[in-house]
Design a protein around this motif. Structure first.
Motif, mmCIF file in Angstrom:
data_model
loop_
_atom_site.group_PDB
_atom_site.id
_atom_site.type_symbol
_atom_site.label_atom_id
_atom_site.label_comp_id
_atom_site.label_asym_id
_atom_site.label_seq_id
_atom_site.Cartn_x
_atom_site.Cartn_y
_atom_site.Cartn_z
ATOM 1 N N THR A 14 -0.079 -7.906 -7.095
ATOM 2 C CA THR A 14 -1.530 -7.724 -7.066
ATOM 3 C C THR A 14 -2.257 -8.806 -7.851
ATOM 4 O OG1 THR A 14 -1.234 -5.347 -6.768
ATOM 5 C CG2 THR A 14 -3.386 -6.072 -7.539
ATOM 6 N N LEU A 17 -2.368 -11.733 -5.584
ATOM 7 C CA LEU A 17 -3.257 -11.399 -4.466
ATOM 8 C C LEU A 17 -4.703 -11.748 -4.794
ATOM 9 C CD1 LEU A 17 -4.154 -9.723 -1.848
ATOM 10 C CD2 LEU A 17 -4.347 -7.818 -3.454
ATOM 11 N N GLY A 63 -2.129 -7.024 6.610
ATOM 12 C CA GLY A 63 -2.345 -5.898 5.702
ATOM 13 C C GLY A 63 -1.451 -4.710 6.006
ATOM 14 N N TYR A 66 1.863 -4.353 3.921
ATOM 15 C CA TYR A 66 1.739 -4.007 2.500
ATOM 16 C C TYR A 66 2.876 -3.064 2.113
ATOM 17 C CZ TYR A 66 -0.181 -1.304 -1.435
ATOM 18 O OH TYR A 66 -0.371 -0.670 -2.628
ATOM 19 N N GLU A 68 3.919 -0.443 -0.804
ATOM 20 C CA GLU A 68 3.318 0.299 -1.913
ATOM 21 C C GLU A 68 4.092 0.147 -3.219
ATOM 22 O OE1 GLU A 68 2.048 4.861 -2.865
ATOM 23 O OE2 GLU A 68 1.871 4.154 -0.806
ATOM 24 N N PRO A 84 3.210 -2.804 -6.255
ATOM 25 C CA PRO A 84 2.843 -3.150 -4.886
ATOM 26 C C PRO A 84 3.099 -4.620 -4.576
ATOM 27 C CG PRO A 84 0.888 -2.533 -6.171
ATOM 28 C CD PRO A 84 2.068 -2.429 -7.061
ATOM 29 N N ARG A 85 3.370 -4.901 -3.294
ATOM 30 C CA ARG A 85 3.517 -6.273 -2.820
ATOM 31 C C ARG A 85 2.661 -6.422 -1.561
ATOM 32 N NH1 ARG A 85 5.104 -6.500 -7.257
ATOM 33 N NH2 ARG A 85 7.129 -7.202 -8.013
ATOM 34 N N HIS A 86 1.959 -7.526 -1.500
ATOM 35 C CA HIS A 86 1.015 -7.798 -0.424
ATOM 36 C C HIS A 86 1.533 -8.956 0.422
ATOM 37 C CE1 HIS A 86 -1.804 -5.268 -2.679
ATOM 38 N NE2 HIS A 86 -1.232 -5.829 -3.728
ATOM 39 N N HIS A 87 1.398 -8.817 1.736
ATOM 40 C CA HIS A 87 1.933 -9.807 2.661
ATOM 41 C C HIS A 87 1.021 -11.029 2.762
ATOM 42 C CE1 HIS A 87 2.707 -11.435 6.799
ATOM 43 N NE2 HIS A 87 3.909 -11.485 6.261
#
Length: 97
Positions: A14, A17, A63, A66, A68, A84-87
């Motif tokens: 995050t 991000l 999105g 994503y 969690e 969390p990890r975001h693509h």
């Protein structure tokens, strides 16, 4: 110059991000002190610069991809703190590297 996908599995924390997508590090102020937040921001910005110089441009991904909760390290800054990890994706040109 045509662009191609260099990495379609670039999952970031995050903290990364916020900086990659919005060039905004203000969220670091909520969890870290002023000096720690500034150091963390520099760490992330340095990691981004290295990736963009060596691999290609980092761009917001899907999105729906994503995650969690993940214990995998952040692909950008390398932090091993689970969360969390975001693509994201890395885009590069078709020219030879």
């Amino acid at each position: 110059m045509p662009v191609n996908m260099v990495d379609d599995e670039f999952m970031v924390c995050t903290d990364c991000l916020m900086i990659i997508a919005n060039d905004d590090a203000s969220g670091l102020d909520y969890s870290l002190g002023e000096e720690e937040g500034a150091a963390r921001e520099q760490e992330i910005r340095k990691a981004i610069a290295v990736i963009q110089r060596e691999e290609g441009q980092i761009a917001v991904g899907d999105g729906d991809r994503y995650v969690e909760f993940s214990s995998r390290p952040c692909a950008c800054c390398g932090i091993r703190l689970a969360g969390p990890r975001h693509h994201f994706v890395i885009l590069g040109s078709d020219r030879e590297r």
